[in-house]
Design a protein around this motif. Structure first.
Motif, PDB file in Angstrom:
ATOM      1  N   GLU A  78       0.832  -1.201   0.000  1.00 17.98           N
ATOM      2  CA  GLU A  78       0.000   0.000   0.000  1.00 17.98           C
ATOM      3  C   GLU A  78       0.865   1.249   0.000  1.00 17.98           C
ATOM      4  N   GLU A  79       1.925   1.260   0.801  1.00 15.57           N
ATOM      5  CA  GLU A  79       2.832   2.410   0.849  1.00 15.57           C
ATOM      6  C   GLU A  79       3.519   2.625  -0.493  1.00 15.57           C
ATOM      7  N   GLU A  80       3.964   1.544  -1.108  1.00 14.26           N
ATOM      8  CA  GLU A  80       4.625   1.637  -2.410  1.00 14.26           C
ATOM      9  C   GLU A  80       3.664   2.155  -3.471  1.00 14.26           C
ATOM     10  N   THR A  81       2.427   1.688  -3.453  1.00 14.17           N
ATOM     11  CA  THR A  81       1.424   2.154  -4.403  1.00 14.17           C
ATOM     12  C   THR A  81       1.173   3.640  -4.229  1.00 14.17           C
ATOM     13  N   ASP A  82       1.043   4.097  -2.986  1.00 12.61           N
ATOM     14  CA  ASP A  82       0.836   5.525  -2.718  1.00 12.61           C
ATOM     15  C   ASP A  82       1.996   6.363  -3.254  1.00 12.61           C
ATOM     16  N   GLU A  83       3.229   5.908  -3.041  1.00 12.74           N
ATOM     17  CA  GLU A  83       4.402   6.623  -3.523  1.00 12.74           C
ATOM     18  C   GLU A  83       4.402   6.721  -5.047  1.00 12.74           C
ATOM     19  N   LEU A  84       4.073   5.616  -5.709  1.00 12.76           N
ATOM     20  CA  LEU A  84       4.031   5.618  -7.177  1.00 12.76           C
ATOM     21  C   LEU A  84       2.948   6.554  -7.710  1.00 12.76           C
ATOM     22  N   MET A  85       1.789   6.560  -7.057  1.00 11.49           N
ATOM     23  CA  MET A  85       0.704   7.427  -7.498  1.00 11.49           C
ATOM     24  C   MET A  85       1.072   8.895  -7.306  1.00 11.49           C
ATOM     25  N   GLU A  86       1.774   9.233  -6.219  1.00 14.00           N
ATOM     26  CA  GLU A  86       2.218  10.608  -5.986  1.00 14.00           C
ATOM     27  C   GLU A  86       3.195  11.045  -7.076  1.00 14.00           C
ATOM     28  N   GLU A  87       4.080  10.156  -7.496  1.00 16.36           N
ATOM     29  CA  GLU A  87       5.026  10.487  -8.553  1.00 16.36           C
ATOM     30  C   GLU A  87       4.319  10.739  -9.879  1.00 16.36           C
ATOM     31  N   LEU A  88       3.275   9.958 -10.146  1.00 17.60           N
ATOM     32  CA  LEU A  88       2.540  10.120 -11.411  1.00 17.60           C
ATOM     33  C   LEU A  88       1.748  11.422 -11.462  1.00 17.60           C
TER      34      LEU A  88
END
Length: 69
Positions: A58-68
């Motif tokens: 979940e943390e990794e997904t949030d980080e990736l979405m913030e970058e996008l």
């Protein structure tokens, strides 16, 4: 392309789950997953919990979405 969003389960009742995704809460179907409990993390697509994930996922997904965005 299909996109699933991660969310934390707040409540489970009668095949439905209330989830929190970054502060936004919504009710989704939890019928595809067994043994879902509050505090679990799930991947949500089209209003359905499609997979149980770890807190790290979940943390990794949030980080990736913030970058996008």
């Amino acid at each position: 392309m299909c996109v699933g969003l991660s969310a934390r389960v707040v409540k489970v009742q009668d095949g439905m789950a209330l989830v929190d995704a970054g502060g936004a809460r919504r009710e989704i179907s939890a019928q595809m997953l067994s043994e879902l409990e509050p505090g679990d993390y799930v991947m949500v697509h089209a209003g359905i919990a499609i997979a149980k994930i770890t807190a790290e996922d979940e943390e990794e997904t949030d980080e990736l979405m913030e970058e996008l965005f």
